[in-house]
Structure formats: structure tokens, C-alpha cells
Design a protein around this motif. Structure first.
Motif, short mmCIF file in Angstrom:
data_model
loop_
_atom_site.label_atom_id
_atom_site.label_comp_id
_atom_site.label_asym_id
_atom_site.label_seq_id
_atom_site.Cartn_x
_atom_site.Cartn_y
_atom_site.Cartn_z
N ALA A 106 31.00 45.01 37.63
CA ALA A 106 31.81 46.09 37.07
C ALA A 106 33.07 45.47 36.46
O ALA A 106 33.60 44.48 36.99
CB ALA A 106 32.18 47.09 38.16
N PRO A 107 33.57 46.02 35.35
CA PRO A 107 34.74 45.41 34.69
C PRO A 107 35.92 45.18 35.61
O PRO A 107 36.56 44.13 35.56
CB PRO A 107 35.07 46.40 33.57
CG PRO A 107 33.74 47.02 33.24
CD PRO A 107 33.01 47.12 34.54
N ALA A 108 36.25 46.15 36.47
CA ALA A 108 37.41 45.99 37.36
C ALA A 108 37.20 44.82 38.32
O ALA A 108 38.13 44.04 38.57
CB ALA A 108 37.66 47.28 38.13
N GLU A 109 35.99 44.68 38.84
CA GLU A 109 35.69 43.57 39.76
C GLU A 109 35.79 42.24 39.04
O GLU A 109 36.32 41.25 39.58
CB GLU A 109 34.29 43.77 40.35
CG GLU A 109 33.92 42.73 41.39
CD GLU A 109 32.51 42.94 41.94
OE1 GLU A 109 32.09 42.10 42.78
OE2 GLU A 109 31.85 43.92 41.54
N ALA A 110 35.28 42.20 37.82
CA ALA A 110 35.33 40.96 37.04
C ALA A 110 36.77 40.58 36.71
O ALA A 110 37.15 39.40 36.82
CB ALA A 110 34.52 41.12 35.75
N MET A 111 37.59 41.55 36.32
CA MET A 111 38.97 41.25 35.97
C MET A 111 39.78 40.81 37.20
O MET A 111 40.65 39.95 37.10
CB MET A 111 39.64 42.45 35.30
CG MET A 111 39.06 42.79 33.93
SD MET A 111 39.07 41.40 32.75
CE MET A 111 37.35 40.80 32.89
N GLU A 112 39.49 41.39 38.34
CA GLU A 112 40.17 40.95 39.56
C GLU A 112 39.88 39.48 39.84
O GLU A 112 40.78 38.69 40.16
CB GLU A 112 39.74 41.80 40.75
CG GLU A 112 40.44 41.41 42.04
CD GLU A 112 40.05 42.28 43.22
OE1 GLU A 112 40.52 41.99 44.34
OE2 GLU A 112 39.29 43.24 43.02
N ALA A 113 38.60 39.09 39.72
CA ALA A 113 38.23 37.69 39.94
C ALA A 113 38.89 36.79 38.90
O ALA A 113 39.37 35.69 39.23
CB ALA A 113 36.71 37.55 39.88
N LEU A 114 38.94 37.24 37.65
CA LEU A 114 39.54 36.43 36.59
C LEU A 114 41.03 36.24 36.82
O LEU A 114 41.55 35.11 36.70
CB LEU A 114 39.30 37.11 35.24
CG LEU A 114 39.86 36.36 34.01
CD1 LEU A 114 39.18 35.01 33.84
CD2 LEU A 114 39.69 37.22 32.75
N LEU A 115 41.73 37.29 37.17
CA LEU A 115 43.17 37.18 37.40
C LEU A 115 43.49 36.24 38.55
O LEU A 115 44.43 35.44 38.47
CB LEU A 115 43.75 38.56 37.68
CG LEU A 115 43.77 39.54 36.49
CD1 LEU A 115 44.23 40.91 36.94
CD2 LEU A 115 44.64 39.01 35.36
#
Length: 218
Positions: A106-115
């Protein structure tokens, strides 16, 4: 609305302070911490097209860079689950399958990992502005602001180096310099891949950054 774009480091500091005040989740305050010295993150995305209004990020690769080394073992590769139909030509271009994307994060999960992978390190990329604009569409709902880290555009570093190689009579503001990605890699004697994926692009862009710093004595 963010403060206006004003050139200079002091203006960057103002924008950084403004973004910190707008941060909606204090758990992400680490993004504003001092960056580790001589460290960067090279970032590359595969997207469904070239429209900020209609296209989306399909995959992201981030690779850490430390001083003169590309830490390819310290990388993050993310596949995102699309929120809408992906054009067949984008699937072919990026060698992706619908069934693989359907299993993406999910986009939110991916962005959390990226940040959390990036931390406060400055970002590197080649024509990075578009990728960052698409990523920030996913990041702002998560933390309230866009990415606060400085973004270093490798095409600008390459243009500056090429410009300095020109004879004085050709050093005009409209000097024709080939900024195609493959042309840069060729000039810097780096490998050229016919259809680089985000991992290839992140690693090669990092190598180009390191070589340009060496050539410019940085």
C-alpha cells in the motif's frame, strides 16, 4: 501554502523550518535531524507515465552512498500497489506484470519504509523533480509535508562539468549540451543499459555523482 522559492542556503533553512512546523506526526522528526556527513541516498522510480495529474509511482529504489562508495548492499526496493489501471505500455517499459503490482505494498506503507530508509540524508537523482513530485503526493497525507531533505540534481552537475569543458567562445548561456542519460553515462565511461530499471538507475546515477565530484575536485 509553502513560503516562496528563494535562492540561497538561508532560504532553504527557512523552508526547512516551515516544513518542520507543518509536520503532523512527530514520529517523523528524524527527517529534520542533521544528516550524516558525506552520505546521500540515490533515488529512482518507475512511473506509469509523465503526468503529475494522472500518473503514479509503480516502484522505487533507494541506494545509500557514503563518501566515494555506492553501498549497493544497503538499498531499498519497493513495489507499490496501483490505485488505478496501469497502461500496458508502462508495464512493458518497466518489465512489470499486473499480478506482481497487485501484490505490492500500500502506498502509505511503502512511503513509511522509504522515509525511514532515507532518514535525513540528501537525495540524488537524474531529473529527480518529477519523481519527487509524485512521491510527495503520497508522503504529504502521511506526515503533512513534503520531503525536507536537499535534492541534488545530477544532470545539473553534469551540465556544469560539460560547460567547463567548452572553449571560452562557446561558454554561452544557451550552449548546447546533450543531457540524455545514456550520453552522460558514456561521457563518464560508465556502463549503459538499454532499459535501466530503478535499481540500475539509482546505482548508475550514484556512480555518476561520485565521478563528477572527483572530476570537479569535490
Amino acid at each position: 501554502m509553502e513560503p516562496p522559492l528563494i535562492p540561497g542556503r538561508w532560504a532553504q533553512a527557512i523552508r526547512r523550518e516551515w516544513r518542520l512546523r507543518q509536520l503532523t506526526d512527530p514520529a517523523y522528526a528524524f527527517l529534520f535531524a542533521p544528516a550524516p556527513p558525506d552520505e546521500w541516498v540515490s533515488l529512482a522510480c518507475a512511473t506509469s507515465g509523465h503526468s503529475l495529474a494522472h500518473d503514479q509511482v509503480l516502484s522505487v529504489c533507494a541506494v545509500r552512498v557514503s563518501d566515494q562508495r555506492v553501498l549497493s548492499s544497503e538499498r531499498l526496493e519497493l513495489l507499490l500497489k496501483p490505485s488505478r489501471l496501469v497502461p500496458p505500455e508502462a508495464l512493458r517499459l518497466h518489465r512489470l506484470r499486473e499480478q506482481d503490482l497487485a501484490q505490492g505494498l500500500a502506498p502509505a506503507e511503502a512511503m513509511e519504509a522509504l522515509l525511514r530508509f532515507i532518514g535525513s540524508r540528501p537525495l540524488l537523482g537524474y531529473y529527480l523533480e518529477f519523481d519527487l513530485a509524485l512521491l510527495e503526493q503520497l508522503i504529504r497525507p502521511l506526515i503533512g509535508v513534503g520531503l525536507p531533505q536537499p535534492a541534488l540534481e545530477v544532470s545539473a552537475l553534469y551540465h556544469e562539468w560539460q560547460f567547463r569543458q567548452l572553449p571560452p567562445y562557446q561558454q554561452q548561456s544557451d550552449a548546447a549540451i546533450d543531457l540524455r542519460y545514456a550520453s552522460m553515462l558514456t561521457q563518464l565511461e560508465l556502463p549503459v543499459h538499454e532499459a535501466p530499471d530503478p535499481l540500475d538507475r539509482a546505482v548508475l546515477t550514484a556512480l555518476a555523482f561520485i565521478k563528477l565530484r572527483q572530476l570537479q575536485g569535490g
